[in-house]
Design a protein around this motif. Structure first.
Motif, PDB file in Angstrom:
ATOM      1  N   ALA A  62       0.800  -1.041   0.232  1.00 37.68           N
ATOM      2  CA  ALA A  62       0.073   0.011   0.078  1.00 37.68           C
ATOM      3  C   ALA A  62       0.955   1.253   0.027  1.00 37.68           C
ATOM      4  N   ALA A  63       2.080   1.123   0.604  1.00 33.14           N
ATOM      5  CA  ALA A  63       3.106   2.153   0.495  1.00 33.14           C
ATOM      6  C   ALA A  63       3.834   2.255  -0.645  1.00 33.14           C
ATOM      7  N   GLY A  64       3.678   1.484  -1.508  1.00 35.20           N
ATOM      8  CA  GLY A  64       4.421   1.378  -2.716  1.00 35.20           C
ATOM      9  C   GLY A  64       5.606   0.520  -2.955  1.00 35.20           C
ATOM     10  N   GLY A  65       5.858  -0.344  -1.742  1.00 33.03           N
ATOM     11  CA  GLY A  65       6.983  -1.244  -1.852  1.00 33.03           C
ATOM     12  C   GLY A  65       6.614  -2.463  -2.310  1.00 33.03           C
ATOM     13  N   GLU A  66       7.826  -3.282  -2.314  1.00 27.24           N
ATOM     14  CA  GLU A  66       7.609  -4.904  -2.800  1.00 27.24           C
ATOM     15  C   GLU A  66       7.752  -5.824  -1.685  1.00 27.24           C
ATOM     16  N   ALA A  67       6.894  -6.488  -1.441  1.00 25.10           N
ATOM     17  CA  ALA A  67       6.961  -7.743  -0.454  1.00 25.10           C
ATOM     18  C   ALA A  67       6.267  -9.020  -0.659  1.00 25.10           C
ATOM     19  N   MET A  68       6.608 -10.122  -0.080  1.00 23.34           N
ATOM     20  CA  MET A  68       6.020 -11.386  -0.234  1.00 23.34           C
ATOM     21  C   MET A  68       5.889 -11.842   1.067  1.00 23.34           C
ATOM     22  N   ALA A  69       4.691 -12.853   1.431  1.00 25.24           N
ATOM     23  CA  ALA A  69       4.649 -13.366   2.806  1.00 25.24           C
ATOM     24  C   ALA A  69       5.061 -14.688   2.619  1.00 25.24           C
ATOM     25  N   ASN A  70       5.470 -15.208   3.956  1.00 24.79           N
ATOM     26  CA  ASN A  70       6.013 -16.644   4.033  1.00 24.79           C
ATOM     27  C   ASN A  70       5.757 -17.238   5.545  1.00 24.79           C
ATOM     28  N   GLY A  71       5.117 -18.400   5.599  1.00 27.20           N
ATOM     29  CA  GLY A  71       4.854 -18.842   6.965  1.00 27.20           C
ATOM     30  C   GLY A  71       5.646 -19.911   7.318  1.00 27.20           C
ATOM     31  N   ALA A  72       6.779 -19.968   6.927  1.00 27.00           N
ATOM     32  CA  ALA A  72       7.701 -21.104   7.314  1.00 27.00           C
ATOM     33  C   ALA A  72       8.034 -20.922   8.821  1.00 27.00           C
ATOM     34  N   SER A  73       8.045 -22.046   9.621  1.00 22.75           N
ATOM     35  CA  SER A  73       8.830 -22.070  10.910  1.00 22.75           C
ATOM     36  C   SER A  73      10.259 -22.067  10.763  1.00 22.75           C
ATOM     37  N   VAL A  74      10.903 -21.336  11.573  1.00 22.12           N
ATOM     38  CA  VAL A  74      12.399 -21.089  11.340  1.00 22.12           C
ATOM     39  C   VAL A  74      12.938 -22.406  11.959  1.00 22.12           C
ATOM     40  N   THR A  75      12.009 -23.277  12.618  1.00 19.10           N
ATOM     41  CA  THR A  75      12.656 -24.501  13.133  1.00 19.10           C
ATOM     42  C   THR A  75      12.773 -25.828  12.195  1.00 19.10           C
ATOM     43  N   ASP A  76      12.147 -25.362  10.924  1.00 14.82           N
ATOM     44  CA  ASP A  76      12.098 -26.394   9.906  1.00 14.82           C
ATOM     45  C   ASP A  76      13.152 -26.185   8.595  1.00 14.82           C
ATOM     46  N   PHE A  77      14.110 -26.621   8.765  1.00 12.85           N
ATOM     47  CA  PHE A  77      15.124 -26.371   7.882  1.00 12.85           C
ATOM     48  C   PHE A  77      14.814 -26.280   6.232  1.00 12.85           C
ATOM     49  N   GLU A  78      13.934 -27.337   5.907  1.00 12.04           N
ATOM     50  CA  GLU A  78      13.516 -27.644   4.743  1.00 12.04           C
ATOM     51  C   GLU A  78      12.520 -26.448   4.082  1.00 12.04           C
ATOM     52  N   ALA A  79      11.890 -25.979   5.230  1.00 10.61           N
ATOM     53  CA  ALA A  79      10.788 -24.960   4.955  1.00 10.61           C
ATOM     54  C   ALA A  79      11.480 -23.627   4.700  1.00 10.61           C
ATOM     55  N   VAL A  80      12.744 -23.479   5.545  1.00 10.06           N
ATOM     56  CA  VAL A  80      13.567 -22.295   5.439  1.00 10.06           C
ATOM     57  C   VAL A  80      14.332 -21.972   4.139  1.00 10.06           C
ATOM     58  N   GLN A  81      14.641 -23.490   3.669  1.00 13.60           N
ATOM     59  CA  GLN A  81      15.472 -23.330   2.431  1.00 13.60           C
ATOM     60  C   GLN A  81      14.469 -22.973   1.322  1.00 13.60           C
ATOM     61  N   ALA A  82      13.097 -23.541   1.366  1.00 13.76           N
ATOM     62  CA  ALA A  82      12.004 -23.171   0.509  1.00 13.76           C
ATOM     63  C   ALA A  82      11.973 -21.529   0.364  1.00 13.76           C
ATOM     64  N   MET A  83      11.943 -20.869   1.516  1.00 22.24           N
ATOM     65  CA  MET A  83      11.507 -19.701   2.012  1.00 22.24           C
ATOM     66  C   MET A  83      12.539 -18.808   1.186  1.00 22.24           C
ATOM     67  N   VAL A  84      13.884 -19.112   1.299  1.00 18.33           N
ATOM     68  CA  VAL A  84      14.935 -18.443   0.621  1.00 18.33           C
ATOM     69  C   VAL A  84      14.848 -18.684  -0.881  1.00 18.33           C
ATOM     70  N   GLN A  85      14.563 -20.015  -1.437  1.00 14.75           N
ATOM     71  CA  GLN A  85      14.500 -20.180  -2.925  1.00 14.75           C
ATOM     72  C   GLN A  85      13.411 -19.502  -3.446  1.00 14.75           C
ATOM     73  N   GLN A  86      12.319 -19.120  -2.506  1.00 19.87           N
ATOM     74  CA  GLN A  86      11.205 -18.250  -3.076  1.00 19.87           C
ATOM     75  C   GLN A  86      11.497 -17.052  -3.375  1.00 19.87           C
ATOM     76  N   ALA A  87      12.612 -16.444  -2.519  1.00 19.78           N
ATOM     77  CA  ALA A  87      13.308 -14.981  -2.767  1.00 19.78           C
ATOM     78  C   ALA A  87      13.985 -14.986  -3.941  1.00 19.78           C
ATOM     79  N   MET A  88      14.827 -16.050  -3.983  1.00 18.37           N
ATOM     80  CA  MET A  88      15.749 -16.280  -5.432  1.00 18.37           C
ATOM     81  C   MET A  88      15.051 -16.235  -6.511  1.00 18.37           C
ATOM     82  N   ASP A  89      14.074 -17.077  -6.565  1.00 15.20           N
ATOM     83  CA  ASP A  89      13.099 -17.286  -7.661  1.00 15.20           C
ATOM     84  C   ASP A  89      12.425 -15.788  -8.182  1.00 15.20           C
ATOM     85  N   ALA A  90      12.056 -15.244  -7.101  1.00 13.52           N
ATOM     86  CA  ALA A  90      11.156 -13.821  -7.478  1.00 13.52           C
ATOM     87  C   ALA A  90      12.154 -12.489  -7.824  1.00 13.52           C
ATOM     88  N   TRP A  91      13.227 -12.620  -6.965  1.00 13.99           N
ATOM     89  CA  TRP A  91      13.931 -11.493  -6.986  1.00 13.99           C
ATOM     90  C   TRP A  91      15.568 -11.639  -7.362  1.00 13.99           C
TER      91      TRP A  91
END
Length: 305
Positions: A62-91
């Motif tokens: 709404a303020a003109g910025g770019e962002a994406m949501a992610n609901g990974a638990s930081v205790t889940d390494f595979e989910a965290v890896q997927a979160m980082v890959q999500q950022a890499m794929d997008a940006w």
């Protein structure tokens, strides 16, 4: 100092509310693309919902910025890896990691269940380890990275009823110390921030007038400096209510007590000198302790020769 984050990609964990939300909003306001990570659980880590993260993303957009949501638990390494890959794929890159996710399960050590100790360590310490491990190869390859650990005065100096939280928070400083050394050659700077702020984590612990003074926004300037292009490394800042301080783990000059059978008695007699703060230093690495000790021993032996 350059505090413009245009072109940078940041991941902020635990960013659905409190400090994390303020960090995410501030980075986005200064041009960063932000992954807003939040499990959406309760203060003790139970439950989960993506709505908190999505709400912050909506604010940023709404303020003109770019962002994406992610609901990974930081205790889940595979989910965290997927979160980082999500950022890499997008940006295409990840420049900044703010390890902010955390939970509280406060009790005196005598009354604390081992499960509550382990869970807090898993979220704060292992959660940061998972996130650092996931971003590390990308930061190494691009020869740029800024990582921030969220430590605490409870870890640095202790706090009644927070043995689990304090242990995890001090461990993050140890993690920072080594990652900063290992990341230096690839321009990866690693720092720590000890915030004092009124958030959901501190509800009910302080009187209203104190909570008003400790707005989470007051911690943001220290965060921005510690993840900036010109950031220091191996630095721990403490921030709250408009003040910023630096915390150091120092080494005193100490004393040589020898290796003979009377060494314990010699130490007891010289303990005041060992503890004396005059001339103490902040070592460049852990090797400095051994170097100081060996140098003093060799000097003593040379004096006897």
């Amino acid at each position: 100092m350059n505090l413009d984050f245009k072109g940078r990609v940041a991941i902020v964990t635990g960013a659905g509310g409190g400090l994390g939300r303020q960090h995410a909003l501030a980075l986005a306001a200064r041009g960063a693309k932000v992954v807003v990570n939040d499990l959406g659980g309760a203060r003790d880590g139970s439950g989960g919902s993506l709505s908190a993260a999505e709400s912050v993303v909506a604010e940023i957009r709404a303020a003109g910025g770019e962002a994406m949501a992610n609901g990974a638990s930081v205790t889940d390494f595979e989910a965290v890896q997927a979160m980082v890959q999500q950022a890499m794929d997008a940006w295409g890159r990840v420049d900044i990691l703010v390890n902010n996710a955390g939970i509280l399960r406060d009790k005196s050590f005598a009354k604390m269940e081992i499960a509550d100790f382990r869970t807090v360590v898993d979220v704060h310490l292992m959660g940061a380890v998972h996130c650092c491990k996931a971003v590390w190869p990308h930061m190494t390859e691009q020869k740029y990275g800024r990582i921030l650990m969220t430590t605490s005065s409870s870890g640095l100096y202790g706090n009644f009823g927070q043995s689990n939280y304090g242990a995890a928070k001090m461990a993050l400083v140890g993690l920072m110390q080594t990652l900063a050394l290992e990341g230096a050659k690839n321009n990866i700077h690693v720092n720590s921030l000890a915030p004092t702020a009124a958030t959901r984590m501190t509800e009910g612990l302080m009187p209203p007038q104190v909570l008003e003074a400790l707005k989470p926004e007051a911690v943001v300037p220290a965060m921005l400096v510690l993840v900036s292009e010109d950031a220091p490394t191996r630095t721990t800042l403490c921030a709250g209510a408009g003040s910023v301080e630096a915390a150091h783990i120092t080494l005193t000059q100490g004393a040589w007590i020898g290796l003979d059978a009377q060494a314990p008695e010699t130490l007891a007699a010289n303990l005041r000198q060992v503890l004396a703060r005059a001339g103490d230093m902040v070592p460049e690495s852990g090797a400095a302790q051994g170097s100081q000790e060996v140098t003093r021993a060799l000097s003593h032996l040379a004096g006897k020769a």
